[in-house]
Scaffold this motif. Structure first.
Motif, PDB file in Angstrom:
ATOM      1  N   GLU A 283       0.826  -1.205   0.000  1.00  5.82           N
ATOM      2  CA  GLU A 283       0.000   0.000   0.000  1.00  5.82           C
ATOM      3  C   GLU A 283       0.861   1.257   0.000  1.00  5.82           C
ATOM      4  OE1 GLU A 283      -3.351   0.335  -0.429  1.00  5.82           O
ATOM      5  OE2 GLU A 283      -3.101  -1.786  -0.913  1.00  5.82           O
ATOM      6  N   LEU A 284       1.963   1.232   0.742  1.00  6.39           N
ATOM      7  CA  LEU A 284       2.873   2.374   0.737  1.00  6.39           C
ATOM      8  C   LEU A 284       3.494   2.564  -0.645  1.00  6.39           C
ATOM      9  CD1 LEU A 284       4.580   1.683   4.170  1.00  6.39           C
ATOM     10  CD2 LEU A 284       3.411   3.826   3.611  1.00  6.39           C
ATOM     11  N   ALA A 285       3.877   1.463  -1.270  1.00  8.39           N
ATOM     12  CA  ALA A 285       4.565   1.536  -2.562  1.00  8.39           C
ATOM     13  C   ALA A 285       3.685   2.118  -3.661  1.00  8.39           C
ATOM     14  CB  ALA A 285       5.052   0.151  -2.976  1.00  8.39           C
ATOM     15  N   LYS A 286       2.369   2.056  -3.496  1.00 11.01           N
ATOM     16  CA  LYS A 286       1.463   2.562  -4.526  1.00 11.01           C
ATOM     17  C   LYS A 286       1.508   4.087  -4.648  1.00 11.01           C
ATOM     18  CE  LYS A 286      -1.918  -1.204  -4.185  1.00 11.01           C
ATOM     19  NZ  LYS A 286      -3.295  -1.563  -3.758  1.00 11.01           N
ATOM     20  N   LYS A 287       1.970   4.763  -3.605  1.00  9.09           N
ATOM     21  CA  LYS A 287       1.950   6.227  -3.640  1.00  9.09           C
ATOM     22  C   LYS A 287       2.988   6.765  -4.629  1.00  9.09           C
ATOM     23  CE  LYS A 287      -1.424   6.904  -0.882  1.00  9.09           C
ATOM     24  NZ  LYS A 287      -2.666   7.462  -1.423  1.00  9.09           N
ATOM     25  N   GLU A 288       2.579   7.808  -5.357  1.00  4.59           N
ATOM     26  CA  GLU A 288       3.365   8.307  -6.475  1.00  4.59           C
ATOM     27  C   GLU A 288       4.782   8.729  -6.104  1.00  4.59           C
ATOM     28  OE1 GLU A 288      -0.977   9.373  -7.363  1.00  4.59           O
ATOM     29  OE2 GLU A 288       0.338   9.258  -5.628  1.00  4.59           O
ATOM     30  N   ASP A 289       4.959   9.347  -4.946  1.00  2.28           N
ATOM     31  CA  ASP A 289       6.266   9.893  -4.590  1.00  2.28           C
ATOM     32  C   ASP A 289       7.035   9.031  -3.602  1.00  2.28           C
ATOM     33  OD1 ASP A 289       6.787  12.860  -5.712  1.00  2.28           O
ATOM     34  OD2 ASP A 289       4.645  12.499  -5.503  1.00  2.28           O
ATOM     35  N   ILE A 290       6.562   7.822  -3.344  1.00  3.54           N
ATOM     36  CA  ILE A 290       7.321   6.873  -2.523  1.00  3.54           C
ATOM     37  C   ILE A 290       8.099   5.980  -3.473  1.00  3.54           C
ATOM     38  CG2 ILE A 290       7.179   4.977  -0.873  1.00  3.54           C
ATOM     39  CD1 ILE A 290       4.773   6.319   0.389  1.00  3.54           C
ATOM     40  N   ASP A 291       9.403   6.206  -3.525  1.00  5.34           N
ATOM     41  CA  ASP A 291      10.266   5.573  -4.508  1.00  5.34           C
ATOM     42  C   ASP A 291      10.980   4.336  -3.970  1.00  5.34           C
ATOM     43  OD1 ASP A 291       9.639   7.645  -6.284  1.00  5.34           O
ATOM     44  OD2 ASP A 291      11.286   8.888  -5.557  1.00  5.34           O
ATOM     45  N   GLY A 292      10.537   3.849  -2.810  1.00  2.15           N
ATOM     46  CA  GLY A 292      11.162   2.682  -2.225  1.00  2.15           C
ATOM     47  C   GLY A 292      11.141   2.770  -0.712  1.00  2.15           C
ATOM     48  N   PHE A 293      11.998   1.965  -0.070  1.00  2.54           N
ATOM     49  CA  PHE A 293      11.963   1.864   1.386  1.00  2.54           C
ATOM     50  C   PHE A 293      13.366   1.737   1.985  1.00  2.54           C
ATOM     51  CE2 PHE A 293       8.025  -0.281  -0.120  1.00  2.54           C
ATOM     52  CZ  PHE A 293       7.110   0.643   0.379  1.00  2.54           C
ATOM     53  N   LEU A 294      13.499   2.211   3.221  1.00  2.00           N
ATOM     54  CA  LEU A 294      14.639   1.884   4.063  1.00  2.00           C
ATOM     55  C   LEU A 294      14.074   1.075   5.215  1.00  2.00           C
ATOM     56  CD1 LEU A 294      17.637   2.071   4.629  1.00  2.00           C
ATOM     57  CD2 LEU A 294      17.231   4.225   5.849  1.00  2.00           C
ATOM     58  N   VAL A 295      14.486  -0.174   5.314  1.00  2.00           N
ATOM     59  CA  VAL A 295      13.840  -1.148   6.187  1.00  2.00           C
ATOM     60  C   VAL A 295      14.759  -1.514   7.342  1.00  2.00           C
ATOM     61  CG1 VAL A 295      12.673  -3.388   6.238  1.00  2.00           C
ATOM     62  CG2 VAL A 295      12.756  -2.064   4.101  1.00  2.00           C
ATOM     63  N   GLY A 296      14.198  -1.557   8.550  1.00  2.00           N
ATOM     64  CA  GLY A 296      14.959  -1.944   9.722  1.00  2.00           C
ATOM     65  C   GLY A 296      14.772  -3.401  10.061  1.00  2.00           C
ATOM     66  N   GLY A 297      13.959  -3.680  11.083  1.00  2.00           N
ATOM     67  CA  GLY A 297      13.797  -5.035  11.600  1.00  2.00           C
ATOM     68  C   GLY A 297      13.415  -6.063  10.574  1.00  2.00           C
ATOM     69  N   ALA A 298      12.531  -5.710   9.646  1.00  2.00           N
ATOM     70  CA  ALA A 298      12.078  -6.680   8.643  1.00  2.00           C
ATOM     71  C   ALA A 298      13.183  -7.073   7.676  1.00  2.00           C
ATOM     72  CB  ALA A 298      10.878  -6.131   7.872  1.00  2.00           C
ATOM     73  N   SER A 299      14.255  -6.272   7.589  1.00  2.00           N
ATOM     74  CA  SER A 299      15.351  -6.626   6.678  1.00  2.00           C
ATOM     75  C   SER A 299      16.222  -7.733   7.256  1.00  2.00           C
ATOM     76  CB  SER A 299      16.213  -5.396   6.370  1.00  2.00           C
ATOM     77  OG  SER A 299      16.952  -4.976   7.510  1.00  2.00           O
ATOM     78  N   LEU A 300      16.001  -8.082   8.530  1.00  4.26           N
ATOM     79  CA  LEU A 300      16.733  -9.187   9.148  1.00  4.26           C
ATOM     80  C   LEU A 300      16.069 -10.529   8.880  1.00  4.26           C
ATOM     81  CD1 LEU A 300      17.447  -7.450  12.578  1.00  4.26           C
ATOM     82  CD2 LEU A 300      19.094  -7.848  10.735  1.00  4.26           C
ATOM     83  N   LYS A 301      14.935 -10.507   8.189  1.00  6.40           N
ATOM     84  CA  LYS A 301      14.204 -11.726   7.836  1.00  6.40           C
ATOM     85  C   LYS A 301      14.199 -11.821   6.321  1.00  6.40           C
ATOM     86  CE  LYS A 301      11.254 -10.700  11.811  1.00  6.40           C
ATOM     87  NZ  LYS A 301       9.892 -10.293  12.244  1.00  6.40           N
TER      88      LYS A 301
END
Length: 319
Positions: A283-301
């Protein structure tokens, strides 16, 4: 620039953010006359709509700023052991990842070499911090030259934990960014407000001040990704709604247009961070000006991080 309330209701936002079936608005013009007018904030839509087509099957992909790619970074922070990181790397190596995404992971310094030597070249390596200049008599610090020697292509700077726990100020962070860029290392430039700053209506003031410190220092924006991370959402399980995140991303892009250049505003990727996970990324990725993510805890999985990377499919539309 006047402060605009950052607590817009979803309905108010949706009534002004027209869905263009994948057409991505480069930015909206902020109104300078009223801090209370939701309507005026969204009145002036930039006329340049960007749409890219892909030859991949019958799908098209919304053009991302800069390189044309979605950008997902994994910040492992001060976590992991040799064994747990070996398992995480194995999971990432075996994951099926969408090709049209730039992927970066930032291990703890002591494991960078292990990760670089075992992780697929599909994923680039970032450091979580660097010094302001060349190495020397700076006990405990790590220079950009040393990071390059280990194969790091990126460095995360200005993270809220460095700002609010370690005590780094805006100018110090800007100096780090400038030196990293001068040495050819890309910068993931973090910005974001505290909960009390958001509640006081100061979100834009804080973010713009942090952006100015980067702008005053850096030689170019060609190798910068801006990461908006509301501090109240980092590691708390609280996530800015897609509308709240989009609102700030629009404002930051507008700030770049007015204070750097329209070209930089259009090209710079602005990614979101703050309790991003496999359940909310689409849902976040659908927004026009959200070009990606910087991920914390979930990047450890590994599997969940792969899901977040592959959320780029939320931006794909029928060609």
């Amino acid at each position: 620039m006047a402060v605009v309330s950052t607590s817009l209701a979803g309905a108010a936002v949706s009534s002004h953010l027209t869905q263009f079936s994948g057409l991505r608005k480069s930015f909206l013009k902020l109104d300078n006359t009223s801090s209370n007018s939701t309507h005026s904030f969204f009145q002036n839509v930039d006329s340049h709509l960007r749409l890219a087509s892909s030859n991949k099957g019958c799908r098209g992909v919304v053009t991302m700023a800069g390189s044309g790619k979605f950008f997902v970074g994994g910040n492992w922070k001060c976590n992991g052991t040799k064994d747990s990181i070996s398992k995480l790397v194995s999971d990432l190596n075996s994951a099926t990842l969408e090709s049209d995404v730039d992927v970066v992971v930032a291990p703890p310094f002591v494991y960078i070499d292990q990760v670089k030597n075992s992780l697929t070249d599909r994923i680039e390596i970032a450091a979580q911090n660097c010094w302001t200049g060349k190495g020397g008599a700076f006990t405990g610090e790590i220079s950009v030259e040393q990071l390059k020697d280990l194969g790091c292509k990126w460095v995360v700077l200005g993270h809220s934990e460095r700002r609010h726990v370690i005590g780094e100020d805006d100018q110090f962070i800007g100096k780090k960014a400038a030196y990293a860029l001068s040495e050819g290392v890309g910068v993931i430039a973090c910005i974001g407000e505290l909960l009390e700053e958001r509640e006081a209506g100061k979100t834009f003031d804080v973010c713009f001040q942090q952006m100015k410190a980067y702008a005053d220092a850096v030689p170019s924006w060609d190798n910068i990704v801006v990461a908006y991370e509301p501090v109240w959402a980092i590691g708390t399980g609280k996530v800015a709604s897609p509308e709240q995140a989009q609102e700030v991303h629009i404002a930051v892009r507008d700030w770049l247009s007015k204070n750097v250049s329209a070209e930089v505003a259009s090209k710079t990727r602005i990614i979101y961070g703050g309790s991003v996970n496999g359940g909310n990324c689409a849902e976040l990725a659908k927004k026009e000006d959200i070009d990606g993510f910087l991920v914390g805890g979930a990047s450890l999985k590994g599997p969940e991080f792969a899901t977040i990377i592959n959320s780029v499919t939320s931006k794909k539309v029928a060609a």
